[in-house]
Design an enzyme around this catalytic site. Structure first.
Site, mmCIF file in Angstrom:
data_model
loop_
_atom_site.group_PDB
_atom_site.id
_atom_site.type_symbol
_atom_site.label_atom_id
_atom_site.label_comp_id
_atom_site.label_asym_id
_atom_site.label_seq_id
_atom_site.Cartn_x
_atom_site.Cartn_y
_atom_site.Cartn_z
ATOM 1 N N TYR A 127 84.853 17.527 129.426
ATOM 2 C CA TYR A 127 84.564 16.795 130.666
ATOM 3 C C TYR A 127 83.077 16.510 130.789
ATOM 4 O O TYR A 127 82.232 17.244 130.259
ATOM 5 C CB TYR A 127 85.070 17.560 131.898
ATOM 6 C CG TYR A 127 84.333 18.844 132.220
ATOM 7 C CD1 TYR A 127 83.214 18.851 133.044
ATOM 8 C CD2 TYR A 127 84.769 20.060 131.709
ATOM 9 C CE1 TYR A 127 82.554 20.029 133.358
ATOM 10 C CE2 TYR A 127 84.117 21.243 132.015
ATOM 11 C CZ TYR A 127 83.000 21.223 132.841
ATOM 12 O OH TYR A 127 82.350 22.395 133.133
ATOM 13 N N CYS A 128 82.764 15.425 131.469
ATOM 14 C CA CYS A 128 81.378 15.035 131.743
ATOM 15 C C CYS A 128 81.387 14.198 133.018
ATOM 16 O O CYS A 128 82.434 14.005 133.630
ATOM 17 C CB CYS A 128 80.772 14.274 130.562
ATOM 18 S SG CYS A 128 81.744 12.851 130.045
ATOM 19 N N THR A 129 80.249 13.694 133.415
ATOM 20 C CA THR A 129 80.106 13.082 134.730
ATOM 21 C C THR A 129 81.099 11.949 134.960
ATOM 22 O O THR A 129 81.913 11.978 135.882
ATOM 23 C CB THR A 129 78.671 12.576 134.931
ATOM 24 O OG1 THR A 129 77.760 13.637 134.670
ATOM 25 C CG2 THR A 129 78.468 12.076 136.356
ATOM 26 N N ILE A 156 84.395 13.720 135.739
ATOM 27 C CA ILE A 156 84.346 14.565 136.935
ATOM 28 C C ILE A 156 84.462 13.729 138.199
ATOM 29 O O ILE A 156 85.098 14.133 139.179
ATOM 30 C CB ILE A 156 83.027 15.371 136.969
ATOM 31 C CG1 ILE A 156 82.912 16.272 135.739
ATOM 32 C CG2 ILE A 156 82.928 16.200 138.243
ATOM 33 C CD1 ILE A 156 81.501 16.818 135.525
#
Length: 235
Positions: A127-129, A156
Site C-alpha cells: 500500500y501507498c498514498t 490509502i
C-alpha cells in the site's frame, strides 16, 4: 475544465482523479517533468509497461476486498508499507510491516536483504498514498520471490474515503502538499509521537535548514519553545 481536457487525451481518458479539501496555498503550481520512472526505484530496465500499465504487478483489490481478504485469512495476510518510513509514523495499516527506508530507491536493496524472506509465502497487501508506487513495488516484489502480492486500488486515499476511521487504517495520512497531513474523519487516532517530549502528535515540520529534507514530528508546545526547528543532523 482541467479534468475534462485531461480526459480528452486518449492515454488519460480513464485517469482516476482524487479530490481532497484544501486551498490555493496548499497546492503548488502544476509541474510536468519527463522521467524514466514515474517513481524512482532505480530499476527502469526491469519495469515493463503496456497500454494497461505496469506488467506483472500485484492484483488490485478494492477497499472492500481488502477487508474481506483479511477477514478470510487472518494472520496469513500482511500489509507492506510502500512509503518512506517517516510517513508511517503518523498513520499506517494495523500490524503493517514498515521497511526502514528514507528514499524510494532503497526499497530494492531492502527487499533483497533477506529481512522479509519469511513473508514470501504470505498474502502481501502492498500500500501507498494513491496506489502509484505500489504499481511498481508489487512487480518488484513478485520478481524477487513473493508469491502472492496485492495492491489497493486507489491506495490509502480510496481506502480511507471508503471506511473513514472504521477500517484497518489507523491515524493520519502524510501528503506531499503544504498541509503535510490529512485525516479521513474527525477524531482520527493520533499514533505519532513528538520527537522532543514523546507526547502523541501528528504535526510534521520541515527542518529550518533549506537544503535539508528531513521532516520532524513536533507538538505545538515544543515548537513554541524551540528557537529553530532543526533535525538531529542539523542541530
Amino acid at each position: 475544465m482541467y479534468r475534462r481536457l485531461t480526459r480528452e487525451y486518449a492515454p488519460f481518458k480513464d485517469v482516476d482523479f482524487k479530490w481532497t479539501e484544501g486551498g490555493a496555498d496548499d497546492f503548488p503550481r502544476l509541474q510536468i517533468r519527463v522521467r524514466d520512472e514515474i517513481v524512482t526505484f532505480g530499476v527502469p530496465d526491469e519495469i515493463q509497461v503496456d497500454e494497461n500499465g505496469v506488467i506483472g504487478g500485484g492484483q488490485h483489490l478494492s477497499p472492500v476486498e481488502v477487508n474481506e481478504l483479511v477477514a478470510q485469512r487472518g494472520d496469513d495476510v500482511v500489509f507492506f508499507d510502500g512509503r518512506n518510513e517517516f510517513e508511517a509514523r503518523i498513520g499506517r495499516f494495523k500490524n503493517a510491516v514498515v521497511p526502514n527506508i528514507a528514499t524510494t530507491p532503497e526499497f530494492v536493496s531492502e527487499i533483497e536483504s533477506g529481512k522479509y524472506d519469511h513473508l514470501k509465502d504470505k498474502a502481501i497487501i502492498s500500500y501507498c498514498t494513491g496506489g502509484i508506487r505500489c504499481e511498481v513495488l508489487s512487480a518488484i516484489m513478485k520478481k524477487r520471490g513473493f508469491k502472492e502480492v496485492y495492491q489497493i486500488d486507489g491506495g490509502i486515499i480510496r481506502y480511507g474515503e471508503t471506511f473513514r476511521n472504521g477500517g484497518l487504517w489507523e491515524g493520519s495520512l502524510y501528503v506531499f502538499d503544504r498541509r503535510l497531513k490529512m485525516e479521513f474523519a474527525q477524531d482520527a487516532a493520533v499514533i505519532g509521537e513528538c520527537q522532543t517530549c514523546g507526547e502523541p502528535d501528528n504535526h510534521f515540520h520541515n527542518c529550518d535548514i533549506s537544503t535539508c529534507r528531513v521532516r520532524l514530528l513536533l507538538c505545538p508546545t515544543c515548537e513554541a519553545k524551540a528557537e529553530r526547528v532543526l533535525c538531529p543532523l542539523c542541530a
